[in-house]
Design an enzyme around this catalytic site. Structure first.
Site, PDB file in Angstrom:
ATOM      1  N   CYS A   4       3.895   5.875  15.052  1.00 38.87           N
ATOM      2  CA  CYS A   4       3.959   6.828  16.176  1.00 38.87           C
ATOM      3  C   CYS A   4       3.237   8.138  15.844  1.00 38.87           C
ATOM      4  CB  CYS A   4       5.396   7.115  16.565  1.00 38.87           C
ATOM      5  SG  CYS A   4       6.302   5.625  17.031  1.00 38.87           S
ATOM      6  N   HIS A  54       5.211  13.621  20.999  1.00 42.74           N
ATOM      7  CA  HIS A  54       5.335  12.157  21.021  1.00 42.74           C
ATOM      8  C   HIS A  54       6.536  11.819  21.899  1.00 42.74           C
ATOM      9  CE1 HIS A  54       5.957   8.060  20.058  1.00 42.74           C
ATOM     10  NE2 HIS A  54       6.970   8.260  19.244  1.00 42.74           N
ATOM     11  N   ASN A  75       8.599   4.524  24.930  1.00 37.85           N
ATOM     12  CA  ASN A  75       7.922   4.935  23.691  1.00 37.85           C
ATOM     13  C   ASN A  75       6.705   4.033  23.485  1.00 37.85           C
ATOM     14  OD1 ASN A  75       7.098   5.454  21.084  1.00 37.85           O
ATOM     15  ND2 ASN A  75       9.152   5.410  20.200  1.00 37.85           N
TER      16      ASN A  75
HETATM   17  N1  ACO Z   1      22.854  -1.010  26.231  1.00 42.86           N
HETATM   18  C1  ACO Z   1      24.184  -0.774  26.271  1.00 42.86           C
HETATM   19  N2  ACO Z   1      24.894  -0.453  25.186  1.00 42.86           N
HETATM   20  C2  ACO Z   1      24.254  -0.372  24.022  1.00 42.86           C
HETATM   21  C3  ACO Z   1      22.864  -0.622  23.894  1.00 42.86           C
HETATM   22  C4  ACO Z   1      22.170  -0.942  25.066  1.00 42.86           C
HETATM   23  N3  ACO Z   1      20.840  -1.201  25.085  1.00 42.86           N
HETATM   24  N4  ACO Z   1      22.496  -0.470  22.617  1.00 42.86           N
HETATM   25  C5  ACO Z   1      23.607  -0.127  21.931  1.00 42.86           C
HETATM   26  N5  ACO Z   1      24.659  -0.070  22.774  1.00 42.86           N
HETATM   27  C6  ACO Z   1      26.037   0.273  22.457  1.00 42.86           C
HETATM   28  C7  ACO Z   1      26.382  -0.029  21.021  1.00 42.86           C
HETATM   29  O1  ACO Z   1      26.770  -1.374  20.863  1.00 42.86           O
HETATM   30  C8  ACO Z   1      27.520   0.921  20.779  1.00 42.86           C
HETATM   31  O2  ACO Z   1      28.697   0.392  21.354  1.00 42.86           O
HETATM   32  P1  ACO Z   1      30.125   0.564  20.619  1.00 42.86           P
HETATM   33  O3  ACO Z   1      30.373   2.045  20.581  1.00 42.86           O
HETATM   34  O4  ACO Z   1      31.041  -0.199  21.507  1.00 42.86           O
HETATM   35  O5  ACO Z   1      29.940  -0.028  19.250  1.00 42.86           O
HETATM   36  C9  ACO Z   1      27.129   2.139  21.579  1.00 42.86           C
HETATM   37  O6  ACO Z   1      26.174   1.682  22.553  1.00 42.86           O
HETATM   38  C10 ACO Z   1      26.498   3.223  20.731  1.00 42.86           C
HETATM   39  O7  ACO Z   1      25.529   2.631  19.864  1.00 42.86           O
HETATM   40  P2  ACO Z   1      24.665   3.512  18.903  1.00 42.86           P
HETATM   41  O8  ACO Z   1      23.715   2.666  18.137  1.00 42.86           O
HETATM   42  O9  ACO Z   1      25.599   4.401  18.134  1.00 42.86           O
HETATM   43  O10 ACO Z   1      23.861   4.357  19.969  1.00 42.86           O
HETATM   44  P3  ACO Z   1      23.266   5.796  19.868  1.00 42.86           P
HETATM   45  O11 ACO Z   1      24.041   6.712  20.690  1.00 42.86           O
HETATM   46  O12 ACO Z   1      22.941   6.169  18.463  1.00 42.86           O
HETATM   47  O13 ACO Z   1      21.886   5.550  20.600  1.00 42.86           O
HETATM   48  C11 ACO Z   1      19.561   5.289  20.106  1.00 42.86           C
HETATM   49  C12 ACO Z   1      20.938   4.636  20.078  1.00 42.86           C
HETATM   50  C13 ACO Z   1      19.142   5.489  21.557  1.00 42.86           C
HETATM   51  C14 ACO Z   1      18.568   4.373  19.424  1.00 42.86           C
HETATM   52  C15 ACO Z   1      19.670   6.651  19.388  1.00 42.86           C
HETATM   53  O14 ACO Z   1      20.157   6.493  18.092  1.00 42.86           O
HETATM   54  C16 ACO Z   1      18.396   7.352  19.349  1.00 42.86           C
HETATM   55  O15 ACO Z   1      17.996   7.983  20.310  1.00 42.86           O
HETATM   56  N6  ACO Z   1      17.687   7.311  18.183  1.00 42.86           N
HETATM   57  C17 ACO Z   1      16.415   7.890  18.072  1.00 42.86           C
HETATM   58  C18 ACO Z   1      15.520   6.832  17.729  1.00 42.86           C
HETATM   59  C19 ACO Z   1      14.273   6.771  18.576  1.00 42.86           C
HETATM   60  O16 ACO Z   1      14.144   7.271  19.674  1.00 42.86           O
HETATM   61  N7  ACO Z   1      13.375   6.114  17.998  1.00 42.86           N
HETATM   62  C20 ACO Z   1      12.143   5.891  18.649  1.00 42.86           C
HETATM   63  C21 ACO Z   1      11.288   5.178  17.739  1.00 42.86           C
HETATM   64  S1  ACO Z   1      10.997   6.172  16.415  1.00 42.86           S
HETATM   65  C22 ACO Z   1       9.746   7.095  16.785  1.00 42.86           C
HETATM   66  O17 ACO Z   1       9.066   6.966  17.757  1.00 42.86           O
HETATM   67  C23 ACO Z   1       9.577   8.117  15.827  1.00 42.86           C
END
Ligand code: ACO
Length: 309
Positions: free
Chosen positions: A114, A236, A266
């Site tokens: 990225c 980004h 993304n």
């Molecule tokens: N739909 C519904 N529920 C979901 C999904 C989904 N697609 N995915 C996960 N869940 C659920 C999980 O099972 C979990 O449920 P639980 O509490 O019952 O166990 C709950 O949602 C929370 O899961 P987490 O993994 O803790 O979710 P989080 O709030 O951390 O969000 C995310 C995940 C969006 C990936 C977040 O961590 C984030 O924004 N990370 C940044 C990473 C990013 O944007 N990377 C991009 C690529 S990297 C780059 O470009 C540099």
């Protein structure tokens, strides 16, 4: 003193739009979850017969047209991609042929995930400042939809396909003012494709916000500027919450941030040139403004560049 100026931008999104509601039919997820966690409502997916070089070709043609040059004036092509057509030849060489460029100038790919577009733009700027190139095509192009693990619902909903391109030309007027790039391979397990994309989302989130605000601060300090001197932050487009948190740390209001993640998802190395082209074509970005671009990606790699438009 020789600078490089961006004289044209272009972008391309595949025709097929995939909404969150479309994803609800194939993954255990919901529109509300995806929007609240990432800000993404829809993304584009390439057709089965569309390759990264095809997306790059469409975006490049638009950038070349906007620049008002003939393709044969391009003496260097750099394609930032982490989803090349094939292992080799490079997507840049394939693109050179598809554009009908016969100038014989170098063409190569840059792999910084990225962070790729910032790395490629900085490299192109060095070629121009060093006198080795005069007119450079820099492209970010990705078909990430083929690298998604449909069994990992936390990750597969975040990515999309697309391409963006800029034409840089040697100029006596300041264009790209300065840039900073960094890498730290110790964090390589946090986000990787082997061959499907996997990541530790929460660790990526925290890391991204910290290094993005740090590297933008570095570039501002190098130039004796403050956050308030930035007319447009073009980040980004990974996640609206990362973008908002970074802008807040820099003391920038969202009114000065270009956001396209809602419609594009993304798109990795393509996201910044896609956002740049959007804001150039709708008239937000104007000559004389200070534009800051920043990105972080797997590796980890990260960087920022200050551009006088
Ligand atoms: N739909 C519904 N529920 C979901 C999904 C989904 N697609 N995915 C996960 N869940 C659920 C999980 O099972 C979990 O449920 P639980 O509490 O019952 O166990 C709950 O949602 C929370 O899961 P987490 O993994 O803790 O979710 P989080 O709030 O951390 O969000 C995310 C995940 C969006 C990936 C977040 O961590 C984030 O924004 N990370 C940044 C990473 C990013 O944007 N990377 C991009 C690529 S990297 C780059 O470009 C540099």
């Amino acid at each position: 003193m020789i600078y490089s100026r961006i004289i044209g931008t272009g972008s391309y999104l595949p025709v097929k739009t995939v909404t969150n509601h479309d994803l609800e039919k194939i993954v255990d997820t919901s529109h509300d979850w995806i929007v609240s966690r990432s800000g993404i409502s829809e993304r584009h997916f390439a057709a089965d017969d569309e390759k990264t070089s095809d997306l790059a070709m469409h975006a490049s043609r638009r950038a070349i047209e906007a620049a008002g040059i003939s393709a044969d004036e391009i003496d260097l092509i750099i394609v930032a991609t982490t989803s090349p057509d094939q292992l080799f030849p490079s997507t840049a060489c394939i693109l050179q042929d598809k554009l009908g460029i016969r100038s014989g100038g170098p063409a190569f790919d840059m792999q910084a995930v990225c962070g790729g577009f910032v790395f490629a733009l900085n490299t192109a700027d060095m070629y121009i400042r060093g006198g080795q190139a005069k007119t450079v095509l820099v492209v970010g192009a990705e078909v990430l939809s083929r690298m998604l693990d449909w069994n990992d619902r936390t990750t597969c909903v975040l990515f999309g396909d697309g391409a963006g391109a800029v034409v840089l030309r040697a100029s006596e007027q300041p264009g790209i003012i300065s840039a900073k790039l960094h890498s730290d391979g110790r964090h390589r397990e946090m986000l990787k494709a082997d061959p499907k994309i996997s990541m530790d989302g929460q660790s990526v989130f925290k890391f991204a916000v910290k290094v993005l605000s740090d590297v933008v601060d570095e570039v501002l300090k190098d130039n004796g500027l403050q956050g308030s001197d930035i007319n447009w932050l073009v980040p980004h487009q990974a996640n609206i919450r990362i973008i908002e948190a970074t802008a807040k740390k820099l003391g920038l209001g969202m009114a000065n941030v270009v956001v396209t993640v809602g419609q594009h998802g993304n798109t990795s190395a393509a996201s910044i040139p896609l956002a740049l082209d959007t804001a150039v074509r709708d008239g937000r970005i104007q000559t004389g403004q200070n534009i800051m671009i920043e990105a972080v990606g797997g590796g980890f790699t990260w960087g920022a560049a200050l551009i006088r438009w």
